[in-house]
Design a protein around this motif. Sequence first.
Motif, short mmCIF file in Angstrom:
data_model
loop_
_atom_site.label_atom_id
_atom_site.label_comp_id
_atom_site.label_asym_id
_atom_site.label_seq_id
_atom_site.Cartn_x
_atom_site.Cartn_y
_atom_site.Cartn_z
N THR A 123 0.82 -1.21 0.00
CA THR A 123 0.00 0.00 0.00
C THR A 123 0.86 1.26 0.00
O THR A 123 0.35 2.35 -0.22
CB THR A 123 -0.93 0.03 1.22
OG1 THR A 123 -0.15 0.04 2.41
CG2 THR A 123 -1.88 -1.16 1.21
N LEU A 124 2.15 1.10 0.25
CA LEU A 124 3.07 2.24 0.26
C LEU A 124 3.51 2.57 -1.16
O LEU A 124 3.56 1.69 -2.03
CB LEU A 124 4.31 1.91 1.10
CG LEU A 124 4.08 1.61 2.57
CD1 LEU A 124 5.36 1.08 3.20
CD2 LEU A 124 3.59 2.85 3.29
N ALA A 125 3.88 3.83 -1.36
CA ALA A 125 4.46 4.21 -2.64
C ALA A 125 5.78 3.46 -2.81
O ALA A 125 6.48 3.19 -1.82
CB ALA A 125 4.71 5.72 -2.68
N ILE A 126 6.11 3.12 -4.02
CA ILE A 126 7.32 2.35 -4.29
C ILE A 126 8.57 3.08 -3.80
O ILE A 126 9.51 2.46 -3.29
CB ILE A 126 7.42 1.97 -5.80
CG1 ILE A 126 8.48 0.89 -6.03
CG2 ILE A 126 7.74 3.18 -6.64
CD1 ILE A 126 7.99 -0.47 -5.68
N GLU A 127 8.56 4.40 -3.89
CA GLU A 127 9.69 5.19 -3.41
C GLU A 127 9.82 5.09 -1.90
O GLU A 127 10.92 4.98 -1.35
CB GLU A 127 9.56 6.66 -3.81
CG GLU A 127 9.62 6.91 -5.30
CD GLU A 127 8.28 6.71 -6.01
OE1 GLU A 127 7.26 6.40 -5.34
OE2 GLU A 127 8.26 6.82 -7.25
N ALA A 128 8.67 5.12 -1.19
CA ALA A 128 8.68 5.00 0.26
C ALA A 128 9.18 3.61 0.68
O ALA A 128 9.99 3.49 1.60
CB ALA A 128 7.29 5.25 0.83
N LEU A 129 8.72 2.59 -0.01
CA LEU A 129 9.14 1.23 0.31
C LEU A 129 10.64 1.07 0.08
O LEU A 129 11.35 0.50 0.92
CB LEU A 129 8.36 0.21 -0.52
CG LEU A 129 8.65 -1.25 -0.24
CD1 LEU A 129 8.43 -1.60 1.23
CD2 LEU A 129 7.77 -2.13 -1.12
N ALA A 130 11.13 1.62 -1.01
CA ALA A 130 12.57 1.56 -1.28
C ALA A 130 13.35 2.30 -0.20
O ALA A 130 14.39 1.82 0.28
CB ALA A 130 12.87 2.15 -2.66
N GLY A 131 12.86 3.46 0.21
CA GLY A 131 13.52 4.22 1.26
C GLY A 131 13.56 3.47 2.58
O GLY A 131 14.58 3.47 3.29
#
Length: 97
Positions: A40-48
Amino acid sequence: MRRPRDIDAELKALQEKAKQLRTQRTVQLGELVETTGADTLAIEALAGILLAAVEQATDKPEAVARWSERGHAFFQAGGKKHSRKGTENSQNAASDA
């Protein structure tokens, strides 16, 4: 007389097995992301988050031990996501990451 080994065929079979194992691991990681609710998180947030976790794993081994305990408990509970509203665990996860 011994039959010569077909090294090319053996190499091809090993390469195919390695590809199959990589694919299986990728699928399992995707399932883990979905099961935990991280999809459910943005891909950028998950990567971070993952990058921060890797950094902390190097700097703070005690964090890895806590994460391992939480992961073990998660899977023992059947891998079901818990409500994120006001739970102490989700607040700890944010501070650990």
